[in-house]
Each structure stands twice: as C-alpha cells, then as structure tokens.
Design a protein around this motif. Structure first.
Motif, mmCIF file in Angstrom:
data_model
loop_
_atom_site.group_PDB
_atom_site.id
_atom_site.type_symbol
_atom_site.label_atom_id
_atom_site.label_comp_id
_atom_site.label_asym_id
_atom_site.label_seq_id
_atom_site.Cartn_x
_atom_site.Cartn_y
_atom_site.Cartn_z
ATOM 1 N N ASN A 142 5.116 -2.425 -14.061
ATOM 2 C CA ASN A 142 6.423 -2.571 -13.422
ATOM 3 C C ASN A 142 6.914 -1.218 -12.908
ATOM 4 N N VAL A 143 7.231 -1.150 -11.622
ATOM 5 C CA VAL A 143 7.684 0.121 -11.042
ATOM 6 C C VAL A 143 9.090 -0.008 -10.442
ATOM 7 N N GLY A 144 9.762 -1.101 -10.717
ATOM 8 C CA GLY A 144 11.116 -1.279 -10.188
ATOM 9 C C GLY A 144 11.408 -2.745 -9.931
ATOM 10 N N VAL A 157 4.184 -6.398 -4.671
ATOM 11 C CA VAL A 157 3.398 -5.211 -5.018
ATOM 12 C C VAL A 157 3.930 -4.025 -4.220
ATOM 13 N N ASP A 158 4.086 -2.894 -4.904
ATOM 14 C CA ASP A 158 4.633 -1.693 -4.274
ATOM 15 C C ASP A 158 3.840 -1.329 -3.025
ATOM 16 N N SER A 159 2.524 -1.296 -3.138
ATOM 17 C CA SER A 159 1.647 -1.061 -1.982
ATOM 18 C C SER A 159 0.216 -1.421 -2.373
ATOM 19 N N ILE A 213 13.561 -9.723 -8.166
ATOM 20 C CA ILE A 213 12.176 -9.846 -8.615
ATOM 21 C C ILE A 213 11.619 -8.458 -8.899
ATOM 22 N N SER A 214 10.732 -8.401 -9.890
ATOM 23 C CA SER A 214 10.132 -7.124 -10.261
ATOM 24 C C SER A 214 9.105 -6.690 -9.219
ATOM 25 N N VAL A 215 8.976 -5.370 -9.086
ATOM 26 C CA VAL A 215 7.957 -4.801 -8.205
ATOM 27 C C VAL A 215 6.911 -4.150 -9.100
ATOM 28 N N VAL A 216 5.631 -4.487 -8.849
ATOM 29 C CA VAL A 216 4.553 -3.929 -9.662
ATOM 30 C C VAL A 216 3.610 -3.116 -8.785
ATOM 31 N N VAL A 262 3.334 -7.414 -0.166
ATOM 32 C CA VAL A 262 3.575 -5.968 -0.195
ATOM 33 C C VAL A 262 5.071 -5.725 0.029
ATOM 34 N N LYS A 263 5.623 -4.763 -0.689
ATOM 35 C CA LYS A 263 7.067 -4.500 -0.640
ATOM 36 C C LYS A 263 7.570 -4.316 0.796
ATOM 37 N N GLY A 264 6.789 -3.625 1.607
ATOM 38 C CA GLY A 264 7.191 -3.398 2.994
ATOM 39 C C GLY A 264 7.250 -4.679 3.806
ATOM 40 N N ALA A 265 6.451 -5.689 3.407
ATOM 41 C CA ALA A 265 6.440 -6.956 4.134
ATOM 42 C C ALA A 265 7.666 -7.806 3.803
ATOM 43 N N VAL A 266 8.255 -7.589 2.626
ATOM 44 C CA VAL A 266 9.447 -8.364 2.226
ATOM 45 C C VAL A 266 10.586 -8.122 3.206
ATOM 46 N N SER A 267 10.821 -6.854 3.525
ATOM 47 C CA SER A 267 11.913 -6.531 4.454
ATOM 48 C C SER A 267 11.633 -7.086 5.839
ATOM 49 N N LYS A 268 10.351 -7.125 6.247
ATOM 50 C CA LYS A 268 10.004 -7.684 7.557
ATOM 51 C C LYS A 268 10.242 -9.195 7.587
ATOM 52 N N ILE A 269 9.897 -9.860 6.469
ATOM 53 C CA ILE A 269 10.127 -11.308 6.377
ATOM 54 C C ILE A 269 11.620 -11.605 6.472
#
Length: 207
Positions: A13-15, A126-128, A4-7, A195-202
C-alpha cells in the motif's frame, strides 16, 4: 466519493485515491450494459457466410418434364430448393451485423460498468507499471502480489509495448488504454488493474 487504496507492483500500500462518484459510484443500469455487450459481440461477427439461391446455382434452365400428363408433380426447374443441387431458400449473404448506439447510452453503460466493478471491490489501482525489459514473469508476479491473477484487465494510461507484450502470454489477461476500453471487456474481467494515471483520464472522459 468512493476511496480506494493505491498499491505498487509488489502489492504494498502506497496511498489512496478518491474515485469520482459520477463515474465509479452511480447506480448501474443493466439494460444499457446489456445493449453495449450485444453491440460489441455483434461487431465481432465476420458476416461472411454465403450460399447460392435458385437464381445463382448453375443449370436448371430446362423444364424437367412437361406440365401435364406424366402423373408426377409439376416442376419448372431442377434447381428449385426441394431438388438435390437446388438453390437455398433465403440463402445467407455477406452482411455487417454492426449497429450504432447513442453516445449518451454508451457513456452511461461505461459508467455503469465501472460502478459495478467498484461496488464488487474488483478494481485495483497500481501506482505505476514499469518494466525494463520484455518479461512475462514480472507481470505474473505483480498480478499474484495484488491478487488479480484470474482474467485481469490491465488499463494503462499510455501505450507501453513492454507491458502489453509481457502480458500477452498470460492466459485470460488483457491490456487496454483508456480510449480502447469497452463494456464487454470490463464486465468480463475478473479484476480491473488500473494504473493511477489512467484513473484521472477515465474521470476526465466520463465524468
């Protein structure tokens, strides 16, 4: 693995990011999701309804008339349910509607909910999300930029009072942290804004 894209907050789009197949790519189990939604709604019930039974209403101690010879139906009390001012049959009493669901079922339901949203392309990473001040306009602008204006659920990786309070005035919008997510809110949301950081926590919790 679903990708999935990160915005960013402006929708650019940032990655991209790889989502764990075991969390965002399983075959959704509708039965367990339904059970968890019923569980959530049951827990929201106050359970404060109360009425008086015939043993609790005042009065009615004396037999209204003698048993035989009056021509009327026999009565033992004026507080029986068929009388005005009588008690209530099977009167409701304060109770808890909560019930427990097995841990494995809860985990499967959460993964099914995430997978349902991923399959429907209703997840935005979202990146942050960072605010310098309490400003609802900035959250509204971000949601418009990422096309998530209708009933968004913003999932943060940590408690951020500026974001939480800024989003509180937006109709239909909700915020949550990874440890406060539930199946009902995920399925009820128009889009999951994570938030991108929450994806890894999930993924750490449910993978």
């Amino acid at each position: 693995m679903p990708s999935i894209s990160v915005v960013d907050m402006e929708g650019k789009n940032v990655g991209s990011i790889e989502l764990a197949e075991s969390v965002f790519g399983i075959e959704p189990n509708e039965a367990v999701m339904h059970e968890m939604v019923v569980n959530y709604l049951a827990a929201q019930r106050q359970g404060t309804q109360s009425a008086l039974t015939r043993s609790e209403v005042s009065g009615g101690g004396k037999k209204p008339w003698r048993q035989k010879g009056t021509g009327r139906a026999r009565q033992g009390s004026t507080r029986a349910p068929q009388w005005t001012h009588g008690g209530v049959v099977f009167a409701p009493k304060p109770r808890s509607y909560r019930f427990t669901v097995n841990k494995k079922v809860r985990r499967l339901a959460m993964k099914s909910a995430f997978s349902t949203k991923a399959a429907a392309n209703e997840i935005v990473v979202v990146d942050s999300i960072a605010l310098d001040e309490y400003k609802t306009k900035k959250i509204v602008a971000m949601l418009k930029a990422i096309e998530a204006e209708k009933k968004p659920l913003i999932v943060l990786d940590s408690v951020d009072s500026k974001v939480i309070k800024s989003a509180a005035n937006i109709p239909g919008a909700k915020t949550a942290q990874v440890n406060t997510l539930n199946v009902y809110d995920i399925l009820n949301a128009g889009k999951l804004v994570i938030v991108k950081g929450a994806v890894s926590k999930i993924e750490e919790v449910y993978a």
